[in-house]
Motif scaffolding. Structure first.
Motif, PDB file in Angstrom:
ATOM      1  N   PHE A 197       4.508 -15.137  -3.786  1.00 38.07           N
ATOM      2  CA  PHE A 197       3.570 -14.803  -2.720  1.00 38.07           C
ATOM      3  C   PHE A 197       3.947 -13.569  -1.916  1.00 38.07           C
ATOM      4  O   PHE A 197       3.156 -13.101  -1.099  1.00 38.07           O
ATOM      5  CB  PHE A 197       3.403 -15.995  -1.774  1.00 38.07           C
ATOM      6  N   ILE A 198       5.132 -13.048  -2.131  1.00 40.23           N
ATOM      7  CA  ILE A 198       5.542 -11.839  -1.408  1.00 40.23           C
ATOM      8  C   ILE A 198       5.920 -10.716  -2.368  1.00 40.23           C
ATOM      9  O   ILE A 198       5.300  -9.649  -2.363  1.00 40.23           O
ATOM     10  CB  ILE A 198       6.723 -12.146  -0.454  1.00 40.23           C
ATOM     11  N   VAL A 199       6.932 -10.944  -3.198  1.00 44.23           N
ATOM     12  CA  VAL A 199       7.467  -9.869  -4.038  1.00 44.23           C
ATOM     13  C   VAL A 199       6.471  -9.428  -5.097  1.00 44.23           C
ATOM     14  O   VAL A 199       6.177  -8.229  -5.231  1.00 44.23           O
ATOM     15  CB  VAL A 199       8.795 -10.316  -4.683  1.00 44.23           C
ATOM     16  N   THR A 200       5.933 -10.373  -5.856  1.00 41.79           N
ATOM     17  CA  THR A 200       5.019 -10.007  -6.945  1.00 41.79           C
ATOM     18  C   THR A 200       3.737  -9.343  -6.449  1.00 41.79           C
ATOM     19  O   THR A 200       3.340  -8.288  -6.971  1.00 41.79           O
ATOM     20  CB  THR A 200       4.687 -11.247  -7.795  1.00 41.79           C
ATOM     21  N   PRO A 201       3.033  -9.891  -5.433  1.00 39.28           N
ATOM     22  CA  PRO A 201       1.822  -9.204  -4.956  1.00 39.28           C
ATOM     23  C   PRO A 201       2.094  -7.797  -4.421  1.00 39.28           C
ATOM     24  O   PRO A 201       1.342  -6.862  -4.713  1.00 39.28           O
ATOM     25  CB  PRO A 201       1.314 -10.133  -3.849  1.00 39.28           C
ATOM     26  N   LEU A 202       3.157  -7.638  -3.632  1.00 38.56           N
ATOM     27  CA  LEU A 202       3.464  -6.319  -3.092  1.00 38.56           C
ATOM     28  C   LEU A 202       3.834  -5.333  -4.192  1.00 38.56           C
ATOM     29  O   LEU A 202       3.540  -4.137  -4.097  1.00 38.56           O
ATOM     30  CB  LEU A 202       4.599  -6.419  -2.069  1.00 38.56           C
ATOM     31  N   SER A 203       4.461  -5.830  -5.259  1.00 41.43           N
ATOM     32  CA  SER A 203       4.817  -4.957  -6.385  1.00 41.43           C
ATOM     33  C   SER A 203       3.585  -4.517  -7.170  1.00 41.43           C
ATOM     34  O   SER A 203       3.421  -3.335  -7.492  1.00 41.43           O
ATOM     35  CB  SER A 203       5.797  -5.673  -7.317  1.00 41.43           C
ATOM     36  N   PHE A 204       2.695  -5.460  -7.466  1.00 42.85           N
ATOM     37  CA  PHE A 204       1.529  -5.149  -8.277  1.00 42.85           C
ATOM     38  C   PHE A 204       0.480  -4.347  -7.506  1.00 42.85           C
ATOM     39  O   PHE A 204      -0.335  -3.643  -8.118  1.00 42.85           O
ATOM     40  CB  PHE A 204       0.910  -6.438  -8.820  1.00 42.85           C
ATOM     41  N   LEU A 205       0.479  -4.450  -6.173  1.00 40.09           N
ATOM     42  CA  LEU A 205      -0.502  -3.731  -5.351  1.00 40.09           C
ATOM     43  C   LEU A 205       0.094  -2.478  -4.719  1.00 40.09           C
ATOM     44  O   LEU A 205      -0.399  -2.006  -3.699  1.00 40.09           O
ATOM     45  CB  LEU A 205      -1.040  -4.659  -4.257  1.00 40.09           C
ATOM     46  N   SER A 206       1.124  -1.940  -5.327  1.00 42.63           N
ATOM     47  CA  SER A 206       1.823  -0.789  -4.756  1.00 42.63           C
ATOM     48  C   SER A 206       1.583   0.504  -5.526  1.00 42.63           C
ATOM     49  O   SER A 206       2.235   1.514  -5.243  1.00 42.63           O
ATOM     50  CB  SER A 206       3.327  -1.075  -4.722  1.00 42.63           C
ATOM     51  N   GLY A 207       0.677   0.492  -6.488  1.00 41.12           N
ATOM     52  CA  GLY A 207       0.432   1.694  -7.268  1.00 41.12           C
ATOM     53  C   GLY A 207       1.330   1.826  -8.480  1.00 41.12           C
ATOM     54  O   GLY A 207       1.487   2.922  -9.024  1.00 41.12           O
ATOM     55  N   THR A 208       1.914   0.720  -8.911  1.00 41.82           N
ATOM     56  CA  THR A 208       2.769   0.768 -10.093  1.00 41.82           C
ATOM     57  C   THR A 208       1.982   1.164 -11.334  1.00 41.82           C
ATOM     58  O   THR A 208       2.444   1.965 -12.155  1.00 41.82           O
ATOM     59  CB  THR A 208       3.423  -0.607 -10.326  1.00 41.82           C
ATOM     60  N   PHE A 209       0.764   0.635 -11.477  1.00 40.17           N
ATOM     61  CA  PHE A 209      -0.018   0.833 -12.690  1.00 40.17           C
ATOM     62  C   PHE A 209      -1.195   1.798 -12.495  1.00 40.17           C
ATOM     63  O   PHE A 209      -1.955   2.025 -13.427  1.00 40.17           O
ATOM     64  CB  PHE A 209      -0.573  -0.509 -13.186  1.00 40.17           C
TER      65      PHE A 209
END
Length: 279
Positions: free
Chosen positions: A199-211
């Motif tokens: 609920f914290i690490v994965t959402p912030l990672s995926f919504l950070s412009g990685t892809f």
């Protein structure tokens, strides 16, 4: 008349009240090095799980996205999509493993009851914070180097600004290492730790412009991305490879630095007060 023997006068010397080596406000370099080495050896011993597995997973992400999107000859920021994507994937692997190192170390020690082995030695709260954080940073950097070397076999990754890459790589690993430390101290069981990850690490990672580039997002999502500290560490790291950034590098470096400082103070305070560590 008989003489009564009187006991000799007690010596005025006093015994030290502290058991163990006296600190005298000095840094316990041996203890700091030992705990750091323990954290490093912990993940090196199972390198197939902690280093090789992230490399394979990241290459799978690269293959899936390039096959699904890259065939459209899509360019992002003037570079091929695969070249734009690769630094974000490297950063994601680094941060996830930095987080996993500290969080798993602390939660396992708490569940198994051997956290006392870490708290009893003459290590200050600052030394504990630094040692655990260094273990996570080292694991993140090792995984980052391994993933970059493997990815370079398939994607051209020029190094344009090496100091920018180094700064954002180290600071990003430190951020997630500290976050994992806080989560590991707060969590009482593995379910709590999974909640932090999901609920914290994965959402912030995926919504950070990685892809993707955040310039293509709608206004609301674009503002959310700019408020996400994970975006700045990935954006700056990517800039070091391809020379293109979606946000301000100066603001990004400041945000990442302030986030690390805040998380470091929280982790230090947790060790200092013994929050969920001492009975």
């Amino acid at each position: 008349m008989t003489m009564i023997d009187t006991p000799p006068a007690q010596s005025q010397a006093t015994f030290p009240q502290q058991i163990g080596p006296r600190r005298q406000n000095a840094v316990n370099w041996l203890g700091l090095w030992t705990l750091t080495a323990k954290e490093v050896r912990r993940f090196v011993k199972v390198y197939f799980q902690t280093i090789v597995a992230p490399v394979v997973t990241t290459l799978m992400f690269l293959a899936i996205f390039v096959l699904a999107i890259g065939r459209a000859s899509l360019d992002v920021g003037g570079v091929p999509f695969s070249q734009f994507l690769a630094p974000g994937l490297v950063m994601m692997a680094m941060t996830q493993n930095a987080f996993a190192n500290t969080s798993s170390s602390l939660i396992i020690a708490k569940v198994q009851g051997n956290i006392v082995d870490v708290l009893m030695p003459p290590l200050s709260a600052l030394e504990l914070t630094v040692a655990f954080a260094l273990g996570g940073v080292i694991r993140g950097l090792v995984v980052g180097i391994a993933v970059t070397l493997a990815m370079a076999c398939f994607v051209h990754l020029p190094i344009i600004h090496p100091l920018v890459i180094l700064y954002h790589g180290v600071m990003a690993c430190l951020m997630l290492s500290l976050l994992g430390m806080i989560g590991g101290i707060w969590a009482d069981k593995f379910d709590h730790m999974a909640a932090v990850t999901n609920f914290i690490v994965t959402p912030l990672s995926f919504l950070s412009g990685t892809f993707y580039s955040i310039d293509r997002l709608p206004e609301g999502f674009h503002l959310f991305a700019l408020a996400n500290p994970f975006f700045y560490m990935i954006d700056g790291f990517r800039y070091g490879f391809i020379g293109h950034a979606d946000g301000s590098l100066g603001i990004g470096a400041l945000v990442v630095g302030l986030a690390d400082l805040f998380l470091g103070l929280v982790a230090f305070r947790m060790f200092q007060t013994g929050y969920k560590l001492k009975a």
